[in-house]
Design an enzyme around this catalytic site. Sequence first.
Site, PDB file in Angstrom:
ATOM      1  N   TYR A  38      50.062  22.647  42.330  1.00  0.00           N
ATOM      2  CA  TYR A  38      50.655  23.857  41.755  1.00  0.00           C
ATOM      3  C   TYR A  38      51.127  24.795  42.866  1.00  0.00           C
ATOM      4  O   TYR A  38      52.240  25.332  42.814  1.00  0.00           O
ATOM      5  CB  TYR A  38      49.632  24.551  40.860  1.00  0.00           C
ATOM      6  CG  TYR A  38      50.157  25.797  40.186  1.00  0.00           C
ATOM      7  CD1 TYR A  38      50.688  25.740  38.899  1.00  0.00           C
ATOM      8  CD2 TYR A  38      50.126  27.038  40.828  1.00  0.00           C
ATOM      9  CE1 TYR A  38      51.174  26.888  38.272  1.00  0.00           C
ATOM     10  CE2 TYR A  38      50.611  28.181  40.213  1.00  0.00           C
ATOM     11  CZ  TYR A  38      51.135  28.092  38.939  1.00  0.00           C
ATOM     12  OH  TYR A  38      51.622  29.223  38.337  1.00  0.00           O
ATOM     13  N   ASP A  39      50.273  24.998  43.877  1.00  0.00           N
ATOM     14  CA  ASP A  39      50.619  25.921  44.958  1.00  0.00           C
ATOM     15  C   ASP A  39      51.837  25.444  45.746  1.00  0.00           C
ATOM     16  O   ASP A  39      52.660  26.256  46.193  1.00  0.00           O
ATOM     17  CB  ASP A  39      49.429  26.098  45.901  1.00  0.00           C
ATOM     18  CG  ASP A  39      48.292  26.883  45.250  1.00  0.00           C
ATOM     19  OD1 ASP A  39      48.554  27.562  44.246  1.00  0.00           O
ATOM     20  OD2 ASP A  39      47.159  26.796  45.751  1.00  0.00           O
ATOM     21  N   SER A  84      43.855  52.552  15.448  1.00  0.00           N
ATOM     22  CA  SER A  84      42.492  52.119  15.743  1.00  0.00           C
ATOM     23  C   SER A  84      41.957  51.344  14.542  1.00  0.00           C
ATOM     24  O   SER A  84      42.625  51.226  13.509  1.00  0.00           O
ATOM     25  CB  SER A  84      41.606  53.322  16.043  1.00  0.00           C
ATOM     26  OG  SER A  84      41.626  54.225  14.959  1.00  0.00           O
ATOM     27  N   LYS A 137      35.311  40.557  18.604  1.00  0.00           N
ATOM     28  CA  LYS A 137      35.928  41.797  19.088  1.00  0.00           C
ATOM     29  C   LYS A 137      35.622  41.920  20.581  1.00  0.00           C
ATOM     30  O   LYS A 137      34.527  42.328  20.974  1.00  0.00           O
ATOM     31  CB  LYS A 137      35.393  43.006  18.323  1.00  0.00           C
ATOM     32  CG  LYS A 137      36.058  44.324  18.710  1.00  0.00           C
ATOM     33  CD  LYS A 137      35.517  45.476  17.890  1.00  0.00           C
ATOM     34  CE  LYS A 137      36.212  46.774  18.248  1.00  0.00           C
ATOM     35  NZ  LYS A 137      35.983  47.167  19.664  1.00  0.00           N
ATOM     36  N   GLU A 198      43.896  41.916  23.867  1.00  0.00           N
ATOM     37  CA  GLU A 198      42.910  42.573  24.715  1.00  0.00           C
ATOM     38  C   GLU A 198      42.982  42.016  26.128  1.00  0.00           C
ATOM     39  O   GLU A 198      42.943  40.798  26.330  1.00  0.00           O
ATOM     40  CB  GLU A 198      41.510  42.350  24.144  1.00  0.00           C
ATOM     41  CG  GLU A 198      40.540  43.436  24.418  1.00  0.00           C
ATOM     42  CD  GLU A 198      40.750  44.662  23.522  1.00  0.00           C
ATOM     43  OE1 GLU A 198      40.040  45.659  23.731  1.00  0.00           O
ATOM     44  OE2 GLU A 198      41.623  44.636  22.626  1.00  0.00           O
ATOM     45  N   CYS A 470      24.717  60.962  54.155  1.00  0.00           N
ATOM     46  CA  CYS A 470      24.153  61.380  55.441  1.00  0.00           C
ATOM     47  C   CYS A 470      25.166  61.042  56.530  1.00  0.00           C
ATOM     48  O   CYS A 470      25.629  59.901  56.624  1.00  0.00           O
ATOM     49  CB  CYS A 470      22.831  60.666  55.704  1.00  0.00           C
ATOM     50  SG  CYS A 470      22.215  60.851  57.403  1.00  0.00           S
TER      51      CYS A 470
END
Length: 714
Positions: A38-39, A84, A137, A198, A470
């Site tokens: 793929y690369d 929503s 969800k 999502e 500190c």
Amino acid sequence: MNQPNDPTQRIKQLTQELNHHNRLYYVEARPVISDQQYDLLLKELQQLESDHPDLALPDSPTQRVGGDPIDGFRTVPHAIPMLSIDNTYNRDDLNAWVERVEKNLTNNESDPDPDQPQNSLFSESDTSEYTCIAMPKIDGVAISLRYEKGILTQALTRGNGAQGDDITQNAKTIIPIPLSLTTSDQTPIPDILEVRGEVFMTFKNFAALNRQREEEDQPPFANPRNSTAGSLKQIDPKLVAKRNLHFYAHSAGLIEPNPFTSFHEFFTALNVFGIPPTPDTQSLSTTEDIWQYIQNFDRNRHDSPYPVDGVVITIDSFAQQQTLGQTSKAPRWRIAYKYAPDQATTQLLQVDWQVGKTGKLTPRATMIPTPLAGTTVQHATLHNAGEMARKDIQLNDTVIIEKAGEIIPQVVSVVTDERPPDAKPIIPPTQCPVCSGPVVVELEDGTAIEIDAKTTLTEEQKTTETARRCVNPECPAQFREKLIWFAARNQMDIDGLGEKLIDQLLEQKLVNHFADIFHLAADQFASLERMAEKSAQNVVQAIDNAKSRGLAKVLASLGIRHIGSSTARAIAQHYPDIDTLLKADTEELINIPDVGPIVAKSLHAWLNSDAGHHTIKALRDAGLDLSSHQYDQTAADSPFNGKTIVLTGTLEHFKRNDLKEKLQALGAKVSSSVSSKTDILIAGSDPGSKHDKALKLEIDIWNESQLLEHLSES
């Protein structure tokens, strides 16, 4: 197959081929080529597009690496509002929703045929093939993808529901999101297709990101959702590309023309188009089926590789959805059953301030031990003084704790109604709790305020504090933490030099600097508690071995602010040794991948400071190799370049971490698990289940003799 000489045709062919392989991997979970193959195809396409920029196609997979930083995000109206979802938390509320749906649908029917089964949504006599869809969800960030003629043209966040931010360039770096859609004769692509879903981060990637942020002295993200939201709002798409975000579709927006009569048909089409739908989705017909699905998923959700906080129930028929309509905030045809979070209530007993290797003071809560998500929790992070001020946390308070991302225990909130009379405000330290040195307060706007016991912060400053640090460079607590970090397995890997031994060395004042370790003799170790002569010799040998780790390991091990292992590796691939690196200016460092302005400024300041000069000279004098083992070693002809390799079993000639670093320096990706993407399994003695899985997947398996032979060729 002959490759076309015409760059236009070859670019088109490569774009289609690479997009096809992305679909096989992310949608169908059946890759047919290796990462290396793929690369190589991707590199060829990148070169062709570089030579012929005018020929690059809008759905080219080269866009996945991210373009130039943007100035900001445009706010764009949604074609259809992203409403929503109403939530329910128990079975009674779920049943009430079902009854409302049945009532509304029944009341909208006119003169039903008495000889036909009634279209009562959850009736046992309902003969419709699908009545509702249930799906997990996922707890991520909702976005809307717009495809025109099959090409991704826009990605918007949910925003306020009516309009969202345009994050198109960032969305294009999320590999599971297709840049162009595929089709079939039976499933044509609508002219306009809006898909909502999502964006999320797996627990594995979340843990890796937080480890990297801690290495680079950045505050860890609280949970995967926060890290996802922060990633999507990066103005540099290249940074988004490195976050390994994922995407699953869960609903539809505007579709023109709309050939689908049901949610089920729409979801089935997504697979054809190459858009990954939310997994574990089921079609259900009765309330009992829904409740069984919710219970079954609840029992198994802790095994999910990504955060899930509930189940979404959607009426399948688009006509029924239209009939049910919506309120101003949420559709009436969809509801979310939310699982109760894994939380517990306990009492905060004490807050201790720990000093990290960069001087950061981190508050750590000690509480009454409490069972939580399968473990007993006694300690939790409080993050910083600003977080405590915002939550109004006090000693002896009753607090609610949960595991952030199901990994890190944290205090979520205070039960203020139960605040006891002996509750006491937590006073953050105005001097280092270890060395009594000066402390600086860092605020959200980037400013830093040096404080003392007389300093009074404003309320705004208290609630916007991000760190307290500190700034004494000789703080012994910082040096102890830095020394532990320096010797750790993933850093200089000095076997046997752990916390207890380091504490003894510091108590005996045998070590005051990193370089002092390399001058210690076996008899000095043998004089310490629980150190036999043989153990002392082994530690000295391990210290001697560490001298040859090279520049990348040394840089990552010194505790330089913002410099972790991945950044150190990137730097070492650009500079052959420390002397060349010392000549680099900030602008030159910024051009290195993984090195932004903040990192470059931090590294340049350290390299040119008195402390930096002293450390480099001391380590050089102690005999450490400060040349770069990774410099220009990822040659294209290396047999390991581009390969995904897994190590298993007991190796005779190598330490596991040493071999991993060597293979990475030669261009390999070293993974912890065997999959269809694995190219080579290197097996020592007693290889176990990884060996069995590699045999089933017909993956190349090398023994150490074969490995040594190929290493000699590199």
